[in-house]
Enzyme design. Structure first.
Site, PDB file in Angstrom:
ATOM      1  N   ASP A  76       0.862  -1.079  -0.127  1.00 63.41           N
ATOM      2  CA  ASP A  76       0.109  -0.091  -0.035  1.00 63.41           C
ATOM      3  C   ASP A  76       0.935   1.149  -0.069  1.00 63.41           C
ATOM      4  OD1 ASP A  76      -2.357   1.894   0.675  1.00 63.41           O
ATOM      5  OD2 ASP A  76      -3.286  -0.224   0.831  1.00 63.41           O
ATOM      6  N   HIS A 110      -3.454   6.077   3.902  1.00 63.41           N
ATOM      7  CA  HIS A 110      -4.384   4.859   3.394  1.00 63.41           C
ATOM      8  C   HIS A 110      -3.836   3.531   3.802  1.00 63.41           C
ATOM      9  CE1 HIS A 110      -5.772   2.184   0.192  1.00 63.41           C
ATOM     10  NE2 HIS A 110      -6.656   2.894  -0.057  1.00 63.41           N
ATOM     11  N   ASN A 211     -13.432   0.458  -7.100  1.00 63.05           N
ATOM     12  CA  ASN A 211     -14.477   1.459  -6.642  1.00 63.05           C
ATOM     13  C   ASN A 211     -15.045   2.181  -8.003  1.00 63.05           C
ATOM     14  OD1 ASN A 211     -14.145   1.060  -3.855  1.00 63.05           O
ATOM     15  ND2 ASN A 211     -12.187   2.297  -3.764  1.00 63.05           N
ATOM     16  N   SER A 278     -11.050  -0.640  -0.713  1.00 59.45           N
ATOM     17  CA  SER A 278      -9.704  -0.864  -0.173  1.00 59.45           C
ATOM     18  C   SER A 278      -9.881  -1.036   1.533  1.00 59.45           C
ATOM     19  CB  SER A 278      -8.980   0.700  -0.272  1.00 59.45           C
ATOM     20  OG  SER A 278      -8.601   0.752  -1.284  1.00 59.45           O
TER      21      SER A 278
END
Length: 432
Positions: A76, A110, A211, A278
């Site tokens: 990530d 994130h 998404n 996510s």
């Protein structure tokens, strides 16, 4: 995408900030350590229990497994190891953007949010915590940008080659589970080969399903690595059980998990609310870690089968973006699967005939019938005696004669005045 999965139903719909990482064109990797030059925005501390923790209820499974001894790689934007709830749970990891150690730096929160959903420790006065608090997080840093960052936002992203390198690093560093809350929208040979390498090394791979749902205008773009065979693709639901609007629909969605307005850690300190697949993916990664800690002899494929088979029913089927249903960590850890054929049970034995018992039963049946008739006869006799007891005294008083009702006494109006009576004396009658 994991093939040969059971299809079930159920789900949820989302709110707040959609933040899935993108993977466009890479900048040249540098050896210098990452420095976050953007101002820190730690957020506020969450004191309430988030809805997704009430939904999944991880405390039920902790008596059986907390993820201890399992390594979960988070590929990530990095994971901030300085966050109070992540301290001691994050290794130094690897910065694939710069080809050096230092994956424990996160400039956009994130990766920290994703890792905290898996492993954030419990703290007094803090409502949020991870689902598998005793796992070790291996951060592999591959991006410095979020999907909602504009073209001029700056920050490095990653090519398929660097993404593949990150997956291979996580495997070689001993990861048992790899969380991939990262989405490519075109197939990449390097990434596909890295996925195959991880599966061959018996690693569970969990990926966000993306998404970019198109609301029926056209088919959703295919997300990778979620669409590769053997990878668990995860869709997102909200607190009402409905798929969040942006969560994609396709055969690559194997299971759903909370991903709408979920609470997670921000970098440095505090918490934020996040939307997107996510943040659904780490719910499933944490579940895989719990299963692997509870039963280390299970293969990655068996862990995947267990997670999909024990999912709760969702509000829609796989064609609506729910996959097998909604992940259930407790069921995944405590329920067992078997590949064996059903075992036929032996027939019940015949009850042996007992002549004496049969005779006793018949006698009791006869006694029951006799008792009934005797009881009815006694009741009739009792009624007859009661009737006689009432009639005999009256019969004696009337000497057994029939009686008439007595006339009522005369009234004054019924009595007439006396009349004069005259007798005519015959002439032949001697006079006195």
């Amino acid at each position: 995408m994991f093939r040969d999965r059971p299809v079930t139903t159920f789900a949820l719909v989302g709110t707040l900030m959609a933040t899935a990482l993108t993977i466009p064109v890479a900048s040249p990797a540098a050896a210098a350590p990452a420095i976050c030059d953007n101002p820190s925005d730690p957020g506020e501390v969450n004191t309430e229990t988030p809805w997704h923790q009430r939904w999944l209820a991880p405390q039920r499974v902790w008596p059986f497994s907390t993820g201890a001894g399992v390594r979960v790689a988070v590929v990530d934007s990095g994971t901030d190891s300085s966050h109070p709830q992540m301290a001691g749970r994050v290794t130094s990891g690897f910065d694939a953007l710069r080809g050096a150690s230092g994956g424990d730096v996160d400039c956009v929160s994130h990766g920290t949010a994703v890792a905290s959903i898996i492993a954030a420790g419990r703290q007094d006065g803090v409502g949020f915590h991870g689902l598998a608090p005793d796992v070790a997080i291996v951060p592999v840093r591959i991006s410095e940008r979020n999907a909602n960052d504009g073209p001029g936002a700056g920050g490095d992203t990653v090519t398929g080659a660097v993404f593949a390198q990150a997956i291979r690093y996580a495997v070689d560093d001993g990861a048992d589970v790899i969380n991939l809350s990262v989405t490519l929208y075109q197939p990449d040979r390097d990434v596909e080969q890295a996925v195959r390498y991880a599966l061959d090394k018996d690693v569970v791979l969990v990926a966000a399903a993306g998404n970019k749902h198109q609301d029926g205008a056209r088919p959703d773009p295919v997300p990778y690595p979620a669409a590769y065979d053997g990878v668990i693709g995860v869709g997102a639901i909200d607190q009402y059980g409905a798929r969040i609007r942006q969560s994609q629909i396709g055969p690559y969605v194997d299971i759903s998990a909370p991903g709408g307005a979920v609470v997670a850690a921000t970098r440095l300190f505090g918490h934020g609310a996040y939307d997107g697949t996510s943040f659904a993916a780490p719910m499933v990664s944490a579940t895989a870690a719990l299963v692997r800690a509870a039963e280390p002899n299970l293969s990655a494929r068996e862990v995947t089968r267990r997670i999909l088979a024990t999912a709760d029913p969702a509000r829609g089927d796989a064609t609506r973006g729910y996959g097998s249903g909604v992940v259930n960590p407790y069921r995944a850890v405590t329920e067992r699967l078997t590949t064996g054929a059903p075992v036929a049970q032996p027939p019940l034995p015949d009850v042996p005939y007992d002549a004496a018992a049969q005779a006793r039963a018949e006698r009791w049946a006869l006694f029951g019938r006799l008792a009934l008739w005797i009881g009815l006869g006694l009741a009739a006799m009792a009624v007859g005696v009661a009737v006689l007891a009432t009639l005999l005294p009256r019969g004696r008083r009337t000497r057994w004669r029939p009686t008439r009702p007595s006339a009522p006494p005369p009234t004054d109006s019924d009595i007439d005045e006396p009349e004069e009576i005259f007798f005519r004396v015959p002439s032949s009658m001697p006079r006195g």
